[in-house]
Design an enzyme around this catalytic site. Structure first.
Site, PDB file in Angstrom:
ATOM      1  N   GLY A 164       1.644   3.801 -16.390  1.00  0.00           N
ATOM      2  CA  GLY A 164       2.968   4.145 -15.893  1.00  0.00           C
ATOM      3  C   GLY A 164       3.893   2.966 -15.792  1.00  0.00           C
ATOM      4  O   GLY A 164       3.570   1.848 -16.181  1.00  0.00           O
ATOM      5  N   SER A 165       5.029   3.239 -15.216  1.00  0.00           N
ATOM      6  CA  SER A 165       6.103   2.253 -15.152  1.00  0.00           C
ATOM      7  C   SER A 165       5.935   1.316 -13.962  1.00  0.00           C
ATOM      8  O   SER A 165       5.104   1.529 -13.088  1.00  0.00           O
ATOM      9  CB  SER A 165       7.445   2.974 -15.034  1.00  0.00           C
ATOM     10  OG  SER A 165       7.556   3.566 -13.757  1.00  0.00           O
ATOM     11  N   SER A 166       6.793   0.321 -13.932  1.00  0.00           N
ATOM     12  CA  SER A 166       6.753  -0.663 -12.848  1.00  0.00           C
ATOM     13  C   SER A 166       7.089  -0.043 -11.497  1.00  0.00           C
ATOM     14  O   SER A 166       6.751  -0.607 -10.461  1.00  0.00           O
ATOM     15  CB  SER A 166       7.712  -1.809 -13.143  1.00  0.00           C
ATOM     16  OG  SER A 166       9.031  -1.316 -13.289  1.00  0.00           O
ATOM     17  N   VAL A 167       7.723   1.118 -11.488  1.00  0.00           N
ATOM     18  CA  VAL A 167       8.037   1.790 -10.220  1.00  0.00           C
ATOM     19  C   VAL A 167       6.748   2.223  -9.515  1.00  0.00           C
ATOM     20  O   VAL A 167       6.729   2.409  -8.308  1.00  0.00           O
ATOM     21  CB  VAL A 167       8.991   2.986 -10.450  1.00  0.00           C
ATOM     22  CG1 VAL A 167       9.322   3.688  -9.157  1.00  0.00           C
ATOM     23  CG2 VAL A 167      10.270   2.515 -11.126  1.00  0.00           C
ATOM     24  N   GLY A 168       5.661   2.322 -10.266  1.00  0.00           N
ATOM     25  CA  GLY A 168       4.375   2.639  -9.665  1.00  0.00           C
ATOM     26  C   GLY A 168       3.953   1.605  -8.624  1.00  0.00           C
ATOM     27  O   GLY A 168       3.288   1.934  -7.644  1.00  0.00           O
TER      28      GLY A 168
END
Length: 127
Positions: free
Chosen positions: A57-61
């Site tokens: 997933g993305s860095s927002v994870g």
């Protein structure tokens, strides 16, 4: 075991062979896996020792991991075979112990056992 984020934690081992996208799969308020296609669907990660192959997933994870910790719903520690930047950053910011285990170490874990992980000492103790 190799240390990424130091610390010591005790909890029930929750082991999955599927990667986790913390942003899309885990409820940030409750720590419950909400993706019906995941083998941990419906299970809470709160106070567990989470063993997974890697995160996706993305860095927002990373922010999601921090949110889960802020809501007292996070794993006590995470064990990974191939930790990605999202999991490593999230654990560092949230102060969740994180260690890298090789395939043999990962496969020797006993799911649903109460364990203590001492990342600094490089030890897993079965309680």
């Amino acid at each position: 075991m190799r240390r990424l984020v130091g610390g010591r934690a005790t909890g029930i081992l929750t082991h999955t062979h599927q990667p986790i996208n913390f942003l899309g799969m885990v409820n940030k308020d409750t720590g419950i896996v909400q993706d019906a296609s995941h083998d941990l669907y419906g299970r809470s990660l709160q106070d567990t020792i989470l063993a997974l192959p890697y995160g996706i997933g993305s860095s927002v994870g990373a922010y999601t991991i921090y949110s889960i910790k802020s809501n007292n719903a996070a794993p006590s520690a995470i064990l990974c075979e191939r930790p990605d930047l999202t999991v490593a950053t999230g654990c560092a910011v949230a102060n969740i112990p994180l260690a890298i285990l090789d395939t043999f170490e990962m496969e020797s874990l006993h799911d649903n056992s109460k364990i203590t992980v001492d990342v600094d000492a490089g030890m897993i103790l079965y309680n």
